[in-house]
Scaffold this motif. Structure first.
Motif, PDB file in Angstrom:
ATOM      1  N   PRO A  52      -4.891 -10.544   1.250  1.00 35.51           N
ATOM      2  CA  PRO A  52      -5.880 -10.703   1.926  1.00 35.51           C
ATOM      3  C   PRO A  52      -6.616 -11.984   1.794  1.00 35.51           C
TER       4      PRO A  52
ATOM      5  N   LEU B  76      -6.039   8.162  -1.532  1.00 35.97           N
ATOM      6  CA  LEU B  76      -5.460   6.968  -2.176  1.00 35.97           C
ATOM      7  C   LEU B  76      -5.353   5.688  -1.239  1.00 35.97           C
ATOM      8  N   GLY B  77      -4.363   5.987  -0.329  1.00 28.52           N
ATOM      9  CA  GLY B  77      -4.280   5.051   0.712  1.00 28.52           C
ATOM     10  C   GLY B  77      -5.132   4.224   1.219  1.00 28.52           C
TER      11      GLY B  77
ATOM     12  N   VAL C 103      -9.567  -1.892  -0.942  1.00 32.53           N
ATOM     13  CA  VAL C 103      -9.503  -2.951  -1.942  1.00 32.53           C
ATOM     14  C   VAL C 103      -9.032  -4.187  -1.443  1.00 32.53           C
ATOM     15  N   THR C 104      -8.090  -4.084  -0.316  1.00 38.00           N
ATOM     16  CA  THR C 104      -7.509  -5.181   0.166  1.00 38.00           C
ATOM     17  C   THR C 104      -9.015  -5.996   1.136  1.00 38.00           C
TER      18      THR C 104
ATOM     19  N   VAL D 141       1.104   4.048  -3.199  1.00 36.79           N
ATOM     20  CA  VAL D 141       0.554   5.541  -2.896  1.00 36.79           C
ATOM     21  C   VAL D 141       1.914   6.306  -3.087  1.00 36.79           C
TER      22      VAL D 141
ATOM     23  N   VAL E 299      -6.973   1.987  -1.659  1.00 39.22           N
ATOM     24  CA  VAL E 299      -6.170   0.820  -1.817  1.00 39.22           C
ATOM     25  C   VAL E 299      -6.543  -0.126  -0.656  1.00 39.22           C
TER      26      VAL E 299
ATOM     27  N   HIS F 216       5.997  15.710   7.353  1.00 35.60           N
ATOM     28  CA  HIS F 216       7.349  16.282   6.745  1.00 35.60           C
ATOM     29  C   HIS F 216       7.439  15.669   5.406  1.00 35.60           C
ATOM     30  N   GLN F 217       6.977  14.366   5.099  1.00 33.00           N
ATOM     31  CA  GLN F 217       7.302  13.872   3.792  1.00 33.00           C
ATOM     32  C   GLN F 217       6.653  14.558   2.587  1.00 33.00           C
ATOM     33  N   PHE F 218       5.524  15.172   2.921  1.00 29.21           N
ATOM     34  CA  PHE F 218       4.880  16.087   1.751  1.00 29.21           C
ATOM     35  C   PHE F 218       5.243  17.162   1.465  1.00 29.21           C
ATOM     36  N   GLU F 219       4.805  17.750   0.430  1.00 32.78           N
ATOM     37  CA  GLU F 219       5.296  19.093  -0.153  1.00 32.78           C
ATOM     38  C   GLU F 219       4.067  20.189   0.618  1.00 32.78           C
TER      39      GLU F 219
ATOM     40  N   GLU G 207      -4.339  13.917  -1.260  1.00 31.38           N
ATOM     41  CA  GLU G 207      -4.227  12.993  -2.294  1.00 31.38           C
ATOM     42  C   GLU G 207      -4.144  11.455  -1.781  1.00 31.38           C
ATOM     43  N   ALA G 208      -2.806  11.654  -1.152  1.00 32.00           N
ATOM     44  CA  ALA G 208      -1.938  10.276  -0.832  1.00 32.00           C
ATOM     45  C   ALA G 208      -2.901   9.665   0.294  1.00 32.00           C
ATOM     46  N   ASP G 209      -3.463  10.185   1.190  1.00 31.46           N
ATOM     47  CA  ASP G 209      -4.020   9.652   2.212  1.00 31.46           C
ATOM     48  C   ASP G 209      -5.506   9.113   1.743  1.00 31.46           C
TER      49      ASP G 209
ATOM     50  N   LEU H 285       0.952  -1.240  -0.138  1.00 30.64           N
ATOM     51  CA  LEU H 285       0.028   0.266   0.103  1.00 30.64           C
ATOM     52  C   LEU H 285       0.867   1.217   0.185  1.00 30.64           C
TER      53      LEU H 285
ATOM     54  N   LYS I 117       1.693   9.238  -5.910  1.00 30.86           N
ATOM     55  CA  LYS I 117       1.629  10.663  -5.528  1.00 30.86           C
ATOM     56  C   LYS I 117       2.970  11.441  -5.257  1.00 30.86           C
TER      57      LYS I 117
ATOM     58  N   VAL J   8      -0.997  -6.516  -2.608  1.00 32.96           N
ATOM     59  CA  VAL J   8      -2.418  -5.749  -1.939  1.00 32.96           C
ATOM     60  C   VAL J   8      -3.563  -6.891  -2.439  1.00 32.96           C
TER      61      VAL J   8
ATOM     62  N   GLN K  94      -0.906  17.588  -1.531  1.00 33.75           N
ATOM     63  CA  GLN K  94      -0.391  16.082  -2.039  1.00 33.75           C
ATOM     64  C   GLN K  94      -0.851  15.137  -1.077  1.00 33.75           C
TER      65      GLN K  94
END
Lengths: 544, 228, 320
Positions: free
Chosen positions: A219, B29-30, B36-37, A185, B33, B15-18, B25-27, A181, A189, A215, B22
């Protein structure tokens, strides 16, 4: 490149990097730095490799005598079970993604860390917890079902620690899922400006394809093990015919994950090879986009072939036909990759440091292993070969000759970046050669054993099979020596190895623009990418 | 470790995001995903259920008729209501309405708790009727008469799936309650702004997913073969 | 063809054709391995780095080459697929008139029963030159019946029948292995297939200690378990007559029609509620746990023999 100077080489890195940024066990066990987490994984997977390898050594010693030289049959059955469980779930599946992937993915995309650093640390703790459950099951009596846990033996008949190991593997699966995961991401991104999909290094494509499988597939294993544990505990009858259940349902559910799992194990190694070959041939990879699409094709097709593990179960011959056809198709993208790697060498400028030796060894052994898969995809020959040592040889060629060599090649390639140290190349080259020879000696005789009819998982065997077994065990000794040598010089190098420069191999890729080792935040400023990947050619290279 | 001193509207930026965009969007998408699992995880259970239902339909139908569909339907409405309050809490977070956010989060928690309470009652009923596989399997009287024609062994399989599927679902709901509590505590400390509310939306997505799983579970377990 | 030292004996009618495919696959493997190895070796030497400043020109790729090395492997695997599948299909159906032998696998032995009543443990006598069909089941976990010299293998599962067939072409004794891990003494679950000249086989068969054929044993089980009380021969009982049933179509309450084969009959005895015969009330109880696998095999053999007797005239339809 370094110029000869009369000043003595400095013994330690003086500038701040992720290794010396902070000291103390808390700074390691509570870190969220992807590079430190990668090292935590590296130590853990090495530990499990040693455990799984020890079981293998015991097995090969035992098999030198037809009646068994070392242990009781029940113990032998536990040895091969735990060898499989530990090697697959605690070494092969995490190895490249959790060690090299964790370290390199943010560097290669030009980011400061993965998308979810705390999830990354959590994934390591989950891995360790699962590992502890599995070690407990080994110590508290062991498991004797085979790593495939077929029912109804595992659910109803075995009185070994099935539930404990099922829980252990179940838990570890979440480590896989979180890693996948995080990579998906991050790659979607957090790519630096200018880093389009088709400018990414192939290692990232390999990590991406692997993450898709992790992913989607893991599961299903989780729910399968969950049902197995419930069945073992409560005897409800999901898989037991006496109560109306279907033992083959377990096999379908199990292989639905476990076949794609083998692609989780090989795709990352292919990604490593795709990085090493261009660097040491000093030439852009041949057929970049083709390799990208092949990786994704393998990931997708890999989900459609699980039935080839069940050709002799009495399933419909038409199902067999479909799975056989798809299994042949999934071989094609791998073949294409082998041809593209070979073509990259054409008119290159090839040097033979240890990483390149491992990468070339991978190509040779993976080719052999992959071709022997054709014997098994073909229905008529699989009937004879299924359940024999031919299968054992086939998957060890891919997993050990392929995935482990890929892992070792990657470790040797990125070692200077990860540790800031160089290792002695002569010893590394020697070890690579010993591994290659020892590996073939161990596993090639097993193809013949299988064709002759020796079934797998036999604690004792008819005397006519002894010569080939002894050959295989002799090879295993050589192979073991080959694995011990890097353990020694790599550890030695962490203290005494010469300091590494930022880019000792002259490779392309954002990770090589940082110091060796990199600073904690990777990049002071997020880089902007203007070149294609593998810009080795004179007109492309910005200069060394 | 935050940049919030420099950019007040980047409160919550890690800190890892600009920038927050961003990060958000990452959160998102996370969490997708991850969902989906979860689909694959429940999918394995649903597939096994489907196979045994196809093989032993009579037993599954008989078992389903033992369940109380009215309670199940009422519980479904409760859960749907909780999805409504969850959506309203996300809306409140987006508009920066802290009081409404906390109110709707707590309302979601209460409705979820009601659902779990009803589930606990239903589980208890199964013990009363002695239709708990392996632990208390001794159907008698009318229950036995209903289950026997389809085969008691297969009926036990049905009830196994009943407990496994609703149990795993309930476990997810309990985790959801924990996540909601975490959000309540953070909201009360003013952690969320009109720019930074991704955690609320992420938990919302999770909650809606768990709700959708129940929407499938209810007819599959409670309404086999229709009623009467 | 003489066996090479790394090849098992060819002792069945299909062994040679399986070996031919195997050798073709070996040739393909050796060819491509040699090809890749030699090209790589050549490149390694020819293009080794001669000076540290070498900068080879980039070569992006070559579409024609990609097509070539996609199409050729695809054609090769297509050939292998067709060859392997055809062979597999041809070998999947036992020839008409195969003699039948029943196998029960259990931890950790093979129980063999000939229709004439001869029983063997871990050994199976068969005549040379006749097709033999094995009907197999397991009493406990999954096993696998594997005879390398015949190139046959099939899993043996609890709760259902699987089958394989072979025709031996050589007299002799050949390994029988269990090839699906089944617990502590999996490695010990081995035996022999003893192939004899037909007359010698007949002599062996006649020398058996039990005079009872499977059919006769099955009739005893049928009577002793009380089956005739419902399955009356004239069709007037609560259950259908079993004369003329085996191998013929049966209509079910669901409207479906199935063939009354071994698997269906076994299911009727063990799980009668599942697929009931049309026109009969659901009164039959299950005999799960009351009959051993051997008794089941014997009863089914008896019902199979009844299949040759013409069925009674159809009775008036009973309201279900």
């Amino acid at each position: 490149m370094s110029t000869a100077t009369l000043e003595p080489q400095p013994r330690v890195h003086t500038q701040r990097n992720y290794l010396n940024a902070d000291y103390g066990w808390k700074s390691w066990l509570f870190t969220v730095d992807h590079k430190r987490i990668a090292l935590l994984y590296m130590i853990s997977v090495t530990f499990f490799f040693i455990i799984g390898g020890s079981f293998a050594v015991l097995m090969r010693i035992h098999l030198t005598e037809p009646q068994g030289a070392l242990v009781q049959p029940e113990t032998y059955n536990k040895l091969f079970t735990l060898h499989g469980v530990v090697m697959i779930f605690f070494f092969l599946i995490p190895s490249i993604p959790a060690v090299l992937g964790n370290f390199l993915v943010p560097l290669m995309v030009g980011a400061r860390d993965l998308a979810f650093p705390k999830l990354n640390l959590l994934s390591w703790y989950i891995y360790i917890t699962g590992g502890l459950f599995t070690l407990y099951s080994a110590i508290a009596g062991g498991v004797d079902t085979g790593w495939t846990f077929y029912t109804p033996y595992s659910s109803t008949y075995s009185n070994t620690q099935v539930t404990a190991v099922a829980i252990g593997v179940f838990i570890t699966g979440f480590s896989s899922i979180l890693t996948g995961l995080n990579f998906i991401v991050t790659i979607h991104k957090m790519r630096a400006p200018g880093l389009t999909w088709f400018r990414m290094p192939l290692f990232l494509w390999a990590m991406y394809a692997t993450s898709i499988i992790m992913v989607l597939g893991t599961p299903v294993l989780a729910i399968t093990l969950f049902l197995l544990a419930l069945e073992h505990l409560f005897h409800v009858g999901i898989f037991s015919p006496a109560l109306g259940g279907d033992p083959l349902l377990f096999q379908h559910l199990f292989w639905f994950y476990s076949h794609p799992a083998v692609y989780i194990m090989i795709l990352p190694a292919m990604g490593v090879v795709s990085e090493i070959i261009p660097c040491f041939a000093r030439k852009r990879i041949f057929g970049y986009k083709v390799i990208c699409f092949s990786s994704v094709a393998i990931a997708v097709l890999g989900f459609l072939v699980w039935g080839h593990h069940m050709f002799v179960t009495g399933q419909s011959i038409y199902a067999g036909l479909i799975f056989s056809l798809l299994s042949f198709l999934v071989a094609i993208p791998s073949a294409i990759k082998v041809f593209n790697w070979t073509a990259t060498l054409y008119k290159g400028s090839i040097s033979y440091e240890a990483p390149m030796l491992y990468a070339l060894g991978f190509i040779g052994l993976f080719t052999m292993g992959g071709l022997t898969g054709l014997f098994l995809a073909s229905l008529a020959t699989d009937v004879h070969l299924n359940g024999t040592y031919f299968i054992v040889a086939h998957f060890h060629y891919i997993m050990v000759g392929g995935a482990v060599m890929g892992y070792l090649g990657g470790i040797h390639f990125w070692w200077p970046k990860i540790t800031g140290r160089m290792y002695p190349n002569a010893w590394a080259a020697l070890a690579a050669a010993i591994v290659f020879v020892g590996f073939n000696l161990t596993f090639f005789p097993q193809f013949i054993l299988g064709y002759l009819g020796m079934p797998r998982r036999y604690a004792f065997y008819p005397a006519e099979f002894q010569v080939l077994n002894v050959m295989s065990s002799a090879g295993a000794t050589v192979l073991g020596v080959g694995y011990l040598i890097p353990l020694i010089y790599l550890m030695w190098s962490m203290r005494y190895g010469p300091l590494a420069e930022p880019n000792p191999w002259g490779a392309t890729g954002l990770e090589w623009t940082t110091s060796s080792p990199p600073p904690t935040e990777n990049f002071a400023e997020i880089p902007v990418v203007t070149q294609e990947a593998y810009a080795y050619a004179p007109e492309e290279a910005a200069g060394d | 470790m935050t940049d919030s001193e420099a950019h007040a509207q980047d409160a919550g930026l890690v800190h890892q995001f600009e920038n927050l965009e961003q990060q958000q969007e990452a959160d998102f998408l996370g969490i997708w995903v991850f969902l989906v699992t979860e689909i694959m995880f429940f999918g394995g259970l649903f597939a096994s259920y489907a196979i045994y239902r196809w093989l032993y339909f009579a037993a599954f139908e008989a078992g389903s008729h033992i369940l109380n569909a009215e309670i199940g339907a009422a519980n479904t409405m409760v859960l749907l209501g909780s999805s409504l309050t969850m959506a309203l809490s996300v809306r409140s977070a987006q508009t920066g309405n802290r009081r409404a956010l906390v109110f709707f989060l707590i309302a979601t928690m209460i409705l979820g708790a009601i659902f779990l309470g009803v589930k606990a009652y239903e589980y208890d009923q199964k013990f009363v009727e002695h239709v708990v596989p392996s632990l208390d399997w001794a159907p008698e009287g009318e229950v036995l008469a209903r289950l026997a024609p389809g085969g008691l062994g297969h009926a036990q399989l049905y009830f196994f799936f009943y407990f496994a599927m609703t149990g795993v679902h309930a476990l997810h709901m309990i985790i959801g309650e924990g996540l909601l509590l975490w959000l309540v505590l953070r909201a009360r400390k003013d952690a969320f702004t009109t720019h930074y509310f991704a955690p609320v939306e992420v938990v919302g997505l999770y909650w809606h997913f768990v709700d959708i799983v129940w929407i499938f579970l209810f007819p599959l377990l409670y309404l086999i073969g229709g009623r009467y | 063809m003489q066996s090479l030292p790394f090849q098992p004996e060819q002792a069945s009618t299909i062994a040679k054709s399986v070996d031919q495919l195997y050798f073709f696959l070996t040739a393909v493997t050796l060819f491509f391995t040699a090809l890749i190895f030699s090209i790589i070796f050549y490149f390694m030497i020819r293009y080794r780095r001669r000076s540290p400043d070498e900068r080879p020109k980039a070569i992006e790729g070559s579409f024609p080459l990609e097509v070539l090395w996609t199409v050729i492997p695809t054609l090769i695997v297509a050939v292998i697929f067709v060859w392997g599948s055809t062979l597999y299909f041809r070998n999947s159906e036992p020839p008409r008139g195969s003699m039948e032998i029943f196998v029960t696998g259990k931890q950790w032995m093979w129980k063999v029963e000939h229709p004439e009543g001869q029983r063997e443990i871990n050994e199976m006598h068969v005549p040379l030159g006749r097709p033999v069909k094995l009907t197999m089941t397991s009493e406990d976990v999954i096993h696998d019946f594997f005879v390398p010299a015949f190139r046959v293998k099939k899993d043996v599962l609890p709760g259902r029948y699987t089958s394989l067939w072979f025709q031996a072409t050589k007299v002799g004794t050949f390994h029988l292995f269990c090839a699906q891990y089944c617990g502590a003494f999996h490695a010990g679950m081995i035996g022999s297939i003893v192939v004899q000249e037909p007359d010698e086989y007949e002599r062996w068969l006649a020398g058996g200690t039990t005079g009872e054929s499977m059919e006769q044993a099955g009739e005893k089980v049928f009577q002793q378990t009380g089956c005739p009380s419902c399955h009356m021969a004239d069709g007037t009982g609560l259950g259908p007559s079993l004369l003329g049933v085996y191998g013929h179509p049966v209509k079910l309450t669901s409207g479906e029609t199935v063939t009354a084969d071994d698997a269906y009959l076994r299911e009727c005895i063990l799980q009668p509620a599942l697929r009931r015969v049309f026109g009969y009330k659901p009164l039959m109880t299950s005999f799960q746990g009351q009959l051993t696998e051997e008794q089941l095999n014997n009863v089914i053999a008896y019902i199979r023999a009844l299949g040759n007797t013409p069925p009674p005239p159809p009775k008036q339809e009973v309201k279900p």
